[in-house]
Design an enzyme around this catalytic site. Structure first.
Site, short mmCIF file in Angstrom:
data_model
loop_
_atom_site.label_atom_id
_atom_site.label_comp_id
_atom_site.label_asym_id
_atom_site.label_seq_id
_atom_site.Cartn_x
_atom_site.Cartn_y
_atom_site.Cartn_z
N LYS A 56 42.67 70.73 -13.87
CA LYS A 56 43.74 69.76 -12.96
C LYS A 56 43.39 68.38 -12.86
O LYS A 56 42.06 68.15 -13.05
CB LYS A 56 43.73 70.54 -11.48
CG LYS A 56 44.93 71.80 -11.67
CD LYS A 56 45.38 72.30 -10.51
CE LYS A 56 46.49 73.48 -10.81
NZ LYS A 56 46.76 74.21 -9.52
N ARG B 137 42.19 81.53 -11.37
CA ARG B 137 43.20 81.07 -12.65
C ARG B 137 42.85 80.08 -13.27
O ARG B 137 42.84 78.86 -13.02
CB ARG B 137 44.77 80.66 -11.88
CG ARG B 137 45.59 80.58 -12.83
CD ARG B 137 47.16 80.24 -12.02
NE ARG B 137 48.12 80.09 -12.74
CZ ARG B 137 48.37 78.83 -13.40
NH1 ARG B 137 47.54 77.70 -13.30
NH2 ARG B 137 49.39 78.75 -14.24
#
Ligand code: 7PJ
Length: 260
Positions: free
Chosen positions: A204, A238
């Protein structure tokens, strides 16, 4: 949880796994690397991403799910649409991962009767189209926690038992870097809700904002973030990079075995 994107505009695998065949091949690789769950997504939720209609999303997701169901690996479907939830459950999905936390009309009804299906409730402020415009909180941790507490209550009221739930603070979903860092630092605060925590930090932009690395070079940051999340109480991470994440988590898990 290994990530399988079947989206043309996905922010980190963009263009790579467009075809069903390539997504399936990637899924098989992640299984070989030791993934315990696969999360298949047909609609990118990256900031500014475009809406995908139901038929298009089903065309992306269902063939991949159908091809993998026989492997026996638990499959999560990343969707906010009730029609996609219904078809995915019929095709054998084990989890519905909803970044909108079952707030869309029809979603509670789509999942509630299927008592074997797990649900991930994620926090997001705003919508993927606008969420990064100007995220605002007075106290990020308590506000995200209050939101998740309210969603747990709402889904319980709709007949979904707490033992079917997983919660997620939603890193990057309507949050500044400082908000994301506060959530990661205080992730253990969420354990008091009594529901397993899922954390998605892999590749991210918050990681790139710290190191300056672009999305294809965020392996080390991602592994560090996954490990840190686990140490702070996440039960599911995840990730794109399953092999590296598994190795890092194995070290932490080994220290935890000593406590038993
Ligand atoms: C997340 C997700 C996350 C859950 C995405 C990306 C954006 N689902 N789906 N948690 N992120 N539960 O992978 O960067 O953090 S899509």
């Amino acid at each position: 949880m290994g990530i399988i994107n079947v989206t043309p505009d996905s922010f980190s695998d963009g263009g790579l796994y467009l075809s069903t065949q390539r997504a399936i091949a990637h899924a098989r690789d992640l299984i070989d690397e030791g993934a315990d769950i696969l999360d298949i997504g047909g609609e990118s939720t990256r900031p500014g991403s475009q809406y995908v209609n139901v038929d298009e999303e089903l065309n992306r997701v269902l063939p991949v799910l159908e091809a993998l169901v026989d492997t026996g690996i638990p499959i999560s479907i990343d969707t906010s649409k009730p029609e996609v939830m219904k078809h995915a459950i019929e095709a054998g999905a084990f989890m519905i991962n909803d970044v909108n936390a079952l707030r869309n009309p029809g979603t509670l009804e789509a999942v509630a009767p299927h008592k074997h299906v797990q649900i991930c409730l994620m926090h997001m402020q705003g919508t993927p189209q606008s969420m990064q415009a100007n995220p605002q909180y007075i106290d990020i941790v308590s506000e995200v926690k209050d939101f998740l507490r309210q969603r747990i209550h709402a889904v319980n009221t709709a007949g979904i038992a707490s033992n079917r739930l997983v919660i997620d603070p939603g890193f990057g979903f309507g949050k500044t870097l400082q908000h994301n860092l506060a959530l990661l630092n205080q992730l253990n605060e969420f354990t008091t809700l009594g529901i397993p925590i899922l954390a998605g930090l892999s590749r991210k932009s918050m990681l790139g904002a710290i190191t300056g690395n672009n999305v294809s070079q965020r392996l080390h940051e991602s592994v560090a973030a996954a490990l840190l999340a686990a140490v702070k109480g996440a039960r599911i991470v995840r990730v794109h990079d399953v092999k590296a994440s598994k190795a890092a988590l194995a070290i932490y898990n080994a220290t935890q075995e000593l406590d038993k």
